[in-house]
Design a protein around this motif. Structure first.
Motif, PDB file in Angstrom:
ATOM      1  N   LYS A 163       0.865  -1.329  -0.047  1.00  0.00           N
ATOM      2  CA  LYS A 163       0.105   0.080  -0.089  1.00  0.00           C
ATOM      3  C   LYS A 163       0.872   1.287   0.166  1.00  0.00           C
ATOM      4  N   GLN A 164       1.782   1.273   0.724  1.00  0.00           N
ATOM      5  CA  GLN A 164       2.859   2.503   0.924  1.00  0.00           C
ATOM      6  C   GLN A 164       3.606   2.750  -0.541  1.00  0.00           C
ATOM      7  N   TRP A 200      -2.872  -5.105 -11.707  1.00  0.00           N
ATOM      8  CA  TRP A 200      -1.983  -6.042 -10.839  1.00  0.00           C
ATOM      9  C   TRP A 200      -1.839  -5.706  -9.114  1.00  0.00           C
ATOM     10  N   HIS A 201      -1.580  -4.443  -8.973  1.00  0.00           N
ATOM     11  CA  HIS A 201      -1.593  -3.985  -7.696  1.00  0.00           C
ATOM     12  C   HIS A 201      -2.879  -4.072  -6.766  1.00  0.00           C
ATOM     13  N   GLU A 202      -4.268  -3.844  -7.467  1.00  0.00           N
ATOM     14  CA  GLU A 202      -5.366  -4.393  -6.757  1.00  0.00           C
ATOM     15  C   GLU A 202      -5.460  -5.633  -6.514  1.00  0.00           C
ATOM     16  N   ALA A 203      -5.127  -6.333  -7.494  1.00  0.00           N
ATOM     17  CA  ALA A 203      -5.239  -7.967  -7.220  1.00  0.00           C
ATOM     18  C   ALA A 203      -4.342  -8.438  -5.984  1.00  0.00           C
ATOM     19  N   LEU A 219       4.623   0.784  -7.826  1.00  0.00           N
ATOM     20  CA  LEU A 219       3.969  -0.474  -8.318  1.00  0.00           C
ATOM     21  C   LEU A 219       3.036  -0.487  -9.418  1.00  0.00           C
ATOM     22  N   VAL A 220       2.262   0.517  -9.306  1.00  0.00           N
ATOM     23  CA  VAL A 220       1.351   0.678 -10.385  1.00  0.00           C
ATOM     24  C   VAL A 220       1.975   0.988 -11.703  1.00  0.00           C
TER      25      VAL A 220
END
Length: 333
Positions: A200-201, A214-217, A206-207
């Motif tokens: 999350k930080q 990918w980040h949400e998954a 990462l996005v």
């Protein structure tokens, strides 16, 4: 006791009390086993003195035999205690900790027993006088923050200085933090929480690297893993009362650090996960540090006991002279 319909270790409100009772029982057994040992061996000590037997060897043999009995007693107590509260792990760690506390209790009992011209009955009467402060000032019955501030010698001290001399205080804190930091639930839970926190930080980077989907998954996967882990291990290995106590201790430590106060060894709040030795620039987990304090205190007590044994005859001679002068003074009055 558990407020839930079905008993679990996590909802056991009296688990902290169980830990403190374990500490007091261990101290009681260690002291009662040792407090009259040297007194009953007075004729033997005189005979060994004529044979030039060392006091160090005598004291070492006493400690070894008494610690063997303490090991058996602690093992039996843990077997029964773990069964009743349904504690399924950390058996060896608990046994080592209780043996360290037994070493301190045995050493204190032998020190009392080595006091010249003390009878067995008087020595046994001293045991409650020593145990009562251990119970009151051990940190379980009365929170240190709620104690009379006149017990402290310095301002803004989280734990009154007199409480630092109580073996029960060090053993109770060490066992409670050991339970919180080494159980299967807390260790695995902290790893998963840390992974989720990092994801999350570092969302933006990462996005850009993997994309929004990918980040949400990944966040959803780690959240599901965390919830699954909680449902599997929390009620079996964790304890809410122990967890809350450590959380409060960490919060108090954080406030001190925010105020720019780096606490010294004996100025840390109760129930923090680790303590910093400011002069040595190192941080030691609380269970290890508290165990070291118990060990050092035990060694100091044994050194004092050895001194009493070596100078036993001289001290008895001084006691007789003091009693003679006291009686002479009383007659004149």
């Amino acid at each position: 006791y558990s407020p839930a319909d079905v008993y679990t270790l996590y909802t056991n409100d009296l688990f902290k009390t169980f830990l403190f009772i374990m500490v007091i029982v261990t101290m009681f057994l260690g002291m009662t086993n040792s407090v009259s040992e040297i007194i009953s061996d007075a004729p033997l000590l005189l005979r060994e003195r004529m044979l030039n037997t060392t006091r160090r060897g005598y004291l070492g043999a006493k400690v070894m035999v008494l610690m063997l009995f303490a090991l058996i007693q602690n093992s039996l107590f843990l077997v029964l205690g773990f069964h009743f509260v349904e504690l399924k792990e950390l058996q060896l760690q608990y046994l080592i900790y209780l043996c360290l506390l037994s070493f301190a209790a045995v050493s204190l009992g032998l020190f009392i027993s080595a006091i010249p011209r003390l009878s067995s009955r008087a020595a046994l009467n001293i045991v409650p006088l020593v145990l009562v402060p251990q119970i009151i000032l051990g940190g379980a019955l009365i929170e240190y923050e709620k104690m009379n501030q006149e017990l402290t010698f310095s301002d803004n001290v989280p734990i009154p200085e007199i409480c630092q001399f109580m073996p029960s205080r060090w053993a109770y804190e060490g066992l409670l933090v050991l339970q919180e930091t080494k159980n299967s639930y807390d260790t695995g839970h902290e790893v998963l929480r840390q992974k989720l926190r990092v994801i999350k930080q570092e969302r933006e980077s990462l996005v850009l690297l993997h994309g929004e989907e990918w980040h949400e998954a990944e966040v959803e996967r780690l959240s599901n893993d965390l919830e699954r882990f909680r449902s599997m291990f929390k009620h079996e290995f964790g304890n809410k009362g122990v967890h809350d106590a450590v959380v409060v201790g960490e919060e108090r430590l954080r406030h001190l650090l925010e105020e720019g106060k780096v606490p010294a060894l004996f100025r840390h709040p109760m129930f923090v996960r680790q303590k910093e030795l400011e002069r040595l620039k190192i941080t030691i987990p609380t269970p290890i540090l508290n165990g070291m304090v118990l060990l050092i205190a035990s060694l100091i007590l044994n050194i004092l006991t050895l001194g009493l044994l070596v100078h036993r005859e001289d001290l008895q001679r001084i006691a007789r002279k003091l009693r003679y002068w006291y009686r002479l003074f009383a007659r004149r009055i």
